[in-house]
Design an enzyme around this catalytic site. Sequence first.
Site, short mmCIF file in Angstrom:
data_model
loop_
_atom_site.label_atom_id
_atom_site.label_comp_id
_atom_site.label_asym_id
_atom_site.label_seq_id
_atom_site.Cartn_x
_atom_site.Cartn_y
_atom_site.Cartn_z
N PRO A 161 0.79 -1.23 0.00
CA PRO A 161 0.00 0.00 0.00
C PRO A 161 0.83 1.29 0.00
O PRO A 161 1.82 1.39 0.71
CB PRO A 161 -0.84 -0.10 1.27
CG PRO A 161 -0.22 -1.17 2.09
CD PRO A 161 0.46 -2.10 1.14
N ASN A 162 0.38 2.20 -0.82
CA ASN A 162 0.91 3.56 -0.94
C ASN A 162 2.25 3.66 -1.68
O ASN A 162 2.74 4.77 -1.93
CB ASN A 162 1.02 4.23 0.45
CG ASN A 162 -0.32 4.28 1.15
OD1 ASN A 162 -1.28 4.81 0.58
ND2 ASN A 162 -0.43 3.71 2.33
N ARG A 184 5.02 10.83 -2.49
CA ARG A 184 4.67 10.57 -1.11
C ARG A 184 5.87 10.82 -0.20
O ARG A 184 6.90 10.15 -0.34
CB ARG A 184 4.25 9.11 -1.01
CG ARG A 184 4.06 8.61 0.37
CD ARG A 184 4.04 7.08 0.40
NE ARG A 184 3.72 6.62 1.72
CZ ARG A 184 3.99 5.41 2.18
NH1 ARG A 184 4.55 4.52 1.38
NH2 ARG A 184 3.70 5.07 3.40
N TYR A 222 10.97 8.83 1.63
CA TYR A 222 11.04 7.76 0.62
C TYR A 222 11.77 8.15 -0.66
O TYR A 222 11.89 7.33 -1.57
CB TYR A 222 9.61 7.28 0.29
CG TYR A 222 8.87 6.74 1.51
CD1 TYR A 222 9.31 5.59 2.15
CD2 TYR A 222 7.76 7.41 2.04
CE1 TYR A 222 8.66 5.10 3.27
CE2 TYR A 222 7.10 6.93 3.16
CZ TYR A 222 7.55 5.78 3.77
OH TYR A 222 6.90 5.30 4.88
N ASN A 271 7.88 -5.55 -0.08
CA ASN A 271 7.70 -4.38 0.77
C ASN A 271 6.22 -4.30 1.05
O ASN A 271 5.43 -3.87 0.21
CB ASN A 271 8.19 -3.10 0.08
CG ASN A 271 8.14 -1.90 1.02
OD1 ASN A 271 7.47 -1.95 2.06
ND2 ASN A 271 8.83 -0.83 0.67
N ALA A 301 2.64 -0.58 5.30
CA ALA A 301 2.14 -0.59 6.68
C ALA A 301 1.59 -1.95 7.09
O ALA A 301 1.52 -2.25 8.29
CB ALA A 301 1.08 0.50 6.85
N GLU A 361 12.01 -9.49 3.19
CA GLU A 361 11.29 -8.27 3.58
C GLU A 361 12.18 -7.05 3.30
O GLU A 361 13.36 -7.06 3.68
CB GLU A 361 10.98 -8.34 5.08
CG GLU A 361 10.39 -7.08 5.66
CD GLU A 361 10.30 -7.11 7.19
OE1 GLU A 361 10.95 -7.96 7.84
OE2 GLU A 361 9.58 -6.25 7.73
N HIS A 398 12.38 -2.58 3.27
CA HIS A 398 11.81 -1.25 3.55
C HIS A 398 12.78 -0.20 3.04
O HIS A 398 14.00 -0.33 3.22
CB HIS A 398 11.57 -1.06 5.05
CG HIS A 398 10.61 -2.07 5.59
ND1 HIS A 398 9.27 -2.01 5.34
CD2 HIS A 398 10.82 -3.20 6.30
CE1 HIS A 398 8.69 -3.05 5.88
NE2 HIS A 398 9.61 -3.80 6.48
N ARG A 442 12.07 5.13 13.28
CA ARG A 442 10.90 6.01 13.08
C ARG A 442 9.91 5.83 14.25
O ARG A 442 10.33 5.60 15.37
CB ARG A 442 10.28 5.69 11.72
CG ARG A 442 11.24 5.93 10.56
CD ARG A 442 10.60 5.62 9.22
NE ARG A 442 9.46 6.48 8.96
CZ ARG A 442 8.56 6.24 8.00
NH1 ARG A 442 8.69 5.20 7.21
NH2 ARG A 442 7.54 7.05 7.83
C1 DQA Z 1 7.83 1.21 4.40
C2 DQA Z 1 7.80 1.49 5.89
C3 DQA Z 1 6.39 1.28 6.44
O1 DQA Z 1 6.37 1.55 7.83
C4 DQA Z 1 5.43 2.23 5.75
O2 DQA Z 1 4.12 2.01 6.22
C5 DQA Z 1 5.50 2.14 4.28
C6 DQA Z 1 6.82 2.04 3.64
C7 DQA Z 1 9.22 1.51 3.78
O3 DQA Z 1 9.46 1.07 2.68
O4 DQA Z 1 10.03 2.22 4.40
O5 DQA Z 1 4.50 2.23 3.57
O6 DQA Z 1 7.57 -0.16 4.17
#
Ligand code: DQA
Length: 145
Positions: free
Chosen positions: A10-11, A18, A23, A74, A77, A98, A100, A107
């Site tokens: 998501p996102n 964003r 990011y 990735n 959230a 995994e 990020h 954070r």
């Molecule tokens: C993320 C870190 C997560 O906490 C966040 O909700 C994201 C991006 C990262 O790539 O740093 O959407 O996965």
Amino acid sequence: MDKILVINGPNLNLLGEREPGVYGGEGIDVLTRNITERAEGLGLECEFFQSNHEGAIIDKLHEARTYCGGVILNAGAYTHYSYAIRDAISAIKIPVIEVHISNVDAREEFRANSVIAPVCRGSISGFGFGSYYLAVAALAEILGK
Ligand code: DQA
């Protein structure tokens, strides 16, 4: 050629727009291109999937077990609370790494907890898009490339 799958949750479709301070300023198209180049250099064919929906990510993980050597995930959230994605990773035998972009341990407190980390082969966090490139190298190593 061995196939690997990169799943962005998501996102992450809004990368570049964003929270660029967190990011970065580059979009998912740049990320995709850079990963593809690195994967191909290591003899890996790369497929990409992005979804803002938990069930779609679970369906894709299930599908991946039938034709992929490994997955880079990735989960956005969902990382912090999706037991359903965790169970999907546990259910498949292929390695899932995994990743990020940001350093989730540096954070907000809720981001320091990953419910998927224990069932992933390993976790890479905090290297910007480099987290994905390191994951490609890790999968290449695992797959004997
Ligand atoms: C993320 C870190 C997560 O906490 C966040 O909700 C994201 C991006 C990262 O790539 O740093 O959407 O996965």
